[in-house]
Every structure is written in structure tokens, then in C-alpha cells.
Design a protein around this motif. Structure first.
Motif, short mmCIF file in Angstrom:
data_model
loop_
_atom_site.label_atom_id
_atom_site.label_comp_id
_atom_site.label_asym_id
_atom_site.label_seq_id
_atom_site.Cartn_x
_atom_site.Cartn_y
_atom_site.Cartn_z
N THR A 20 1.02 -1.34 0.23
CA THR A 20 0.33 -0.21 0.27
C THR A 20 0.88 1.34 -0.23
O THR A 20 1.69 1.09 0.26
CB THR A 20 -0.33 0.12 1.14
OG1 THR A 20 -0.30 -0.12 2.79
CG2 THR A 20 -1.93 -0.79 1.32
N PRO A 21 0.35 2.29 -0.39
CA PRO A 21 0.94 3.69 -0.34
C PRO A 21 2.26 4.22 1.11
O PRO A 21 3.11 4.86 0.88
CB PRO A 21 0.23 4.90 -0.84
CG PRO A 21 -0.44 4.11 -0.99
CD PRO A 21 -0.67 2.61 -0.35
N CYS A 22 1.45 3.14 2.31
CA CYS A 22 2.29 3.48 3.31
C CYS A 22 3.22 2.72 3.29
O CYS A 22 3.79 2.44 4.82
CB CYS A 22 1.28 3.45 4.56
SG CYS A 22 0.38 2.14 4.32
N TYR A 23 3.26 1.52 2.79
CA TYR A 23 4.94 0.82 2.81
C TYR A 23 5.57 1.36 2.76
O TYR A 23 6.44 2.42 2.54
CB TYR A 23 4.34 -0.47 1.49
CG TYR A 23 5.52 -1.68 1.54
CD1 TYR A 23 5.41 -2.36 2.71
CD2 TYR A 23 7.18 -1.12 1.29
CE1 TYR A 23 6.51 -3.69 2.57
CE2 TYR A 23 7.57 -2.10 1.51
CZ TYR A 23 7.86 -3.55 2.14
OH TYR A 23 8.20 -4.45 2.49
N ILE A 24 6.61 1.03 4.10
CA ILE A 24 8.41 0.77 3.88
C ILE A 24 9.05 -0.09 3.96
O ILE A 24 8.34 -1.13 4.75
CB ILE A 24 8.38 1.51 5.83
CG1 ILE A 24 7.56 2.60 5.84
CG2 ILE A 24 9.87 1.79 5.78
CD1 ILE A 24 7.94 3.33 6.89
N PRO A 25 9.94 -0.16 2.84
CA PRO A 25 10.51 -1.33 2.76
C PRO A 25 11.14 -2.40 4.14
O PRO A 25 11.70 -1.82 5.71
CB PRO A 25 12.01 -0.63 2.10
CG PRO A 25 11.68 0.46 1.37
CD PRO A 25 10.08 1.10 2.62
N GLY A 26 10.74 -3.55 4.44
CA GLY A 26 11.16 -3.81 5.54
C GLY A 26 10.05 -3.96 6.73
O GLY A 26 9.63 -5.04 7.13
N ASP A 27 8.76 -3.75 6.15
CA ASP A 27 7.40 -3.64 6.57
C ASP A 27 7.06 -5.73 6.72
O ASP A 27 7.32 -6.14 5.76
CB ASP A 27 6.46 -2.97 6.07
CG ASP A 27 6.40 -1.96 6.78
OD1 ASP A 27 6.94 -1.47 7.33
OD2 ASP A 27 5.04 -1.05 6.11
N ALA A 28 6.17 -5.69 8.26
CA ALA A 28 6.21 -7.44 8.30
C ALA A 28 4.90 -7.96 6.66
O ALA A 28 4.39 -6.36 6.99
CB ALA A 28 5.57 -7.55 9.49
#
Length: 118
Positions: A20-28
Motif C-alpha cells: 500500500t502507499p504507506c509501505y516501508i521497505p522491510g515491513d512485516a
């Protein structure tokens, strides 16, 4: 698999994970809990399958109001498989349509590039 005989279209529904647009690399990310579906289509007379996400091509949800905003985006129609894999990871790796499918680890660490980048 669906086949639209008169139109000459085969279509497959593909469940998977999207960033999603709020994804940060490494998120679960839980690969066993798909959060979206898209399609692969094969057209009569064409070689191979093509990836499409009609939902994302149609528009987006406004973050403030929560309302759907119609905003056609052709990036999500017949998208290059490598570009598609930056945001979409199918449950079945074969539907990445890549010679060497991405691993979950590679998908998670890949930057989320929005359609304007391409």
C-alpha cells in the motif's frame, strides 16, 4: 480460469500481497494472508500472459474522506512483469511472469515505486 470465448480472452484471478502507499521497505508481510487480487490475461493471437489490476487502474481511495476517487491509471494494464512485481506478489510465484521469480525477502526490501516513476 475463465475463458471468454467470443472475446478470445482467457483470464486468471491471482490472489496475493500488495504494498500500500504507506509501505516501508522491510515491513512485516504475511504471504499466507493475501490482501488483494488481480488478473493475468491471455488474448487470442497473442503470445503469453499479461498482468492487469483493474482495481488499481480504476482509481484510488482518498485518504482523508475514505471515498473512492475515479482516476484512470493505465500503468496497471499490461504492465511489465518486473515493474508489476514491485507492488504485487502473487501467492503462486509462477504468476509473477518472471524468468527468476522474486523471493518474499526481495519483495519486502524492494522500494515501492509509484506509477509516475515509470
Amino acid at each position: 480460469m475463465y475463458f471468454y470465448r467470443n472475446a478470445g480472452i482467457e483470464a486468471v484471478k491471482i490472489p496475493g500481497i500488495v504494498k500500500t502507499p504507506c509501505y516501508i521497505p522491510g515491513d512485516a508481510i504475511d504471504p499466507k494472508s493475501p490482501n488483494h487480487e488481480w488478473n493475468a490475461v491471455r488474448l487470442r493471437g497473442a503470445s503469453g500472459w499479461h498482468l492487469i489490476d483493474l482495481t488499481w487502474a480504476a482509481g484510488h481511495i482518498d485518504r482523508k474522506s475514505g471515498d473512492f476517487r475515479s482516476d484512470f491509471n493505465p500503468h496497471f494494464l499490461f504492465t511489465n512483469p518486473r515493474d508489476f512485481a514491485r507492488e504485487h506478489l502473487p501467492v503462486e510465484p509462477k504468476w509473477q511472469l518472471l524468468y527468476k521469480p522474486l523471493t518474499l525477502k526481495a519483495f519486502k526490501s524492494d522500494l515501492l515505486l509509484r506509477p509516475g516513476y515509470f
